[in-house]
Write an enzyme that holds these catalytic residues in place. Structure first.
Site, short mmCIF file in Angstrom:
data_model
loop_
_atom_site.label_atom_id
_atom_site.label_comp_id
_atom_site.label_asym_id
_atom_site.label_seq_id
_atom_site.Cartn_x
_atom_site.Cartn_y
_atom_site.Cartn_z
N ARG A 142 -2.50 11.01 4.13
CA ARG A 142 -3.34 9.95 3.57
C ARG A 142 -3.99 9.19 4.60
O ARG A 142 -5.39 8.97 4.45
CB ARG A 142 -2.46 8.87 2.62
N ARG B 9 -1.80 10.16 10.94
CA ARG B 9 -0.24 10.18 10.59
C ARG B 9 -0.23 10.94 9.40
O ARG B 9 -0.98 10.85 8.26
CB ARG B 9 0.32 9.06 10.92
N CYS C 217 13.84 4.27 -7.00
CA CYS C 217 13.03 5.30 -5.94
C CYS C 217 11.62 5.72 -6.42
O CYS C 217 11.32 6.02 -7.46
CB CYS C 217 13.92 6.41 -5.98
N ASP D 16 7.06 -0.78 -6.04
CA ASP D 16 6.20 0.33 -6.68
C ASP D 16 6.37 0.24 -8.14
O ASP D 16 7.25 0.02 -8.81
CB ASP D 16 6.18 1.48 -6.19
N LYS E 152 -0.68 1.47 2.14
CA LYS E 152 0.17 0.05 2.13
C LYS E 152 -0.97 -0.87 2.59
O LYS E 152 -1.88 -1.04 3.62
CB LYS E 152 0.99 0.10 3.66
#
Ligand code: PLP
Length: 383
Positions: free
Chosen positions: A117, A121, A137, A298, A342
């Protein structure tokens, strides 16, 4: 104030078990709580939990190591350890805007198991299994083997992709939990990654030091330190998780020169108060772990009962910043729903910005001004 407590986990509550068994990670895995029957033998469930556990077999499996289970206070129906791992029927409901893949990972996979993304990295998912399953999760669609979707991983394809993409300098191993792989398997993956010269930085995302500290054996640690610079991000949410055994396991990793960070998820009824998080973050510093991220939960399907608002999260952060060690304050982030990555969500301390000044507030809310001059003005001051 009394010193932080790192209590031994009481294995006696498990029944007659030899210390040699209890301290053996494969014994811990074999004796995980995975069925309703095993759970009810040790805990009196409320209706919502029993119904949730029956449903778990179709969505996200039930799995709790004896070590982690022994941290549960059976007298407390609201125990923060219990809320993280005992299923509830609320997991079956789907609130508006909830998603099965809230971080949009499946659409960012150039190779199965490899999420690319960010520019430099990648995230490499190396297994779909964990020692215990967190009910919130974010990857419940693919982990545990219970849901409809399978995690497919093409490790060789991922290595070739990384060889062809020298702009990737940072690889994050996750899953599932990479430390569930055997030492030999993990060593092979790390060795292969280290053979790619453009990869500088490798880290492992894992909750094993918390769920299964027995897995952090001297042999594992000796293997890991062959692959430096290797960093590790652990996952803990509540100060009760930092037991004596966990502190010892983290100490072995830190002694091997592995820098440790922690990721927490802000969870309703688990850690949504600043005193709890402050206690957790202080204990982490004593274990040589730097609080790295605090995640807004999330929008994973069936998580509404565990989510706080972002406003609540910001208020908690305001009660930490300035009131304690800067190293103890993580960055509060939300993973942009659908795949934004993020995003830091403050709170912000900039009140206003003009051409010639920035207006700031400090942790107490007092206002300060930072005047700014342009380089043309600087030239004017000369002589
Ligand atoms: C979290 C994440 C990373 C690592 O992000 P950092 O901010 O460097 O910790 C990399 N790739 C993906 C897809 C991620 O979700």
């Amino acid at each position: 104030m009394k010193a932080k407590e790192f209590q031994r986990v009481p294995s006696e509550s498990w029944g007659s078990v030899l210390p040699s068994e209890w301290n053996d990670w494969s014994w811990q895995l074999r004796n995980r709580i995975q069925t309703l029957e095993q759970l009810e033998k040790r805990l009196s469930l409320i209706g919502e939990e029993r119904a949730g556990t029956i449903l778990a077999g179709k969505k996200l499996a039930l799995g709790i190591t004896p070590h982690f289970f022994s941290l549960i206070d059976p007298q407390d129906p609201d125990c923060p350890i219990r809320r993280q791992v005992v299923p509830r029927i609320e997991e079956a409901s789907r609130a508006p805007d909830e998603m099965v893949d809230p971080c949009g990972e499946d659409s960012h996979m150039p190779v199965p198991g490899l999420v690319h993304r960010y520019p430099d990295r990648v995230l490499l998912l190396v297994t779909d299994r964990c020692a215990s399953y967190c009910r919130y999760c974010t990857r419940s669609r693919v982990v545990s083997g219970a849901g409809e979707q399978e995690l497919t991983v093409d490790l060789e394809g991922a290595f070739r992709y990384l060889e062809n993409h020298p702009e990737v300098r940072d690889v994050l191993l996750s899953g599932g939990d990479p430390l569930l792989l055997s030492d030999a398997k993990l060593n092979a993956i790390l060795t292969r990654l280290r053979s790619i010269s453009s990869i500088e930085f490798i880290r492992i995302g894992t909750r094993i030091p918390i769920f299964l500290p027995q897995r952090i054996t001297p042999e594992l640690v000796a293997m890991l330190k062959q692959h430096h610079p290797l960093w590790m991000s652990i996952h803990s949410n509540h100060p009760k998780e930092l037991s004596y055994e966990v502190r010892e396991a983290l100490g072995r990793l830190a002694d091997a020169g592995i820098p440790l960070g922690n990721q927490s998820v802000l969870l309703k009824g688990v850690n949504d108060r600043s005193e709890i998080l402050k206690d957790l973050f202080h204990k982490l510093l004593l274990c040589r772990v730097r609080p790295y991220y605090l995640y807004q939960c999330d929008l994973i399907t069936g998580s509404a009962h565990l989510r706080t608002t972002i406003r609540e999260g910001q208020e908690i952060m305001e009660q930490l910043r300035g009131y304690t060690t800067g190293y103890a304050v993580p960055t509060y982030v939300v993973d942009g729903p659908g795949g934004g990555g993020k995003i830091p969500i403050g709170p912000g301390y900039i009140v206003g910005m003009a051409d010639d000044r920035v207006i700031l507030k400090n942790y107490k809310g007092d206002v300060y001004e930072y005047p700014e001059i342009s380089q043309t003005q600087v030239a004017g001051f000369k002589g």
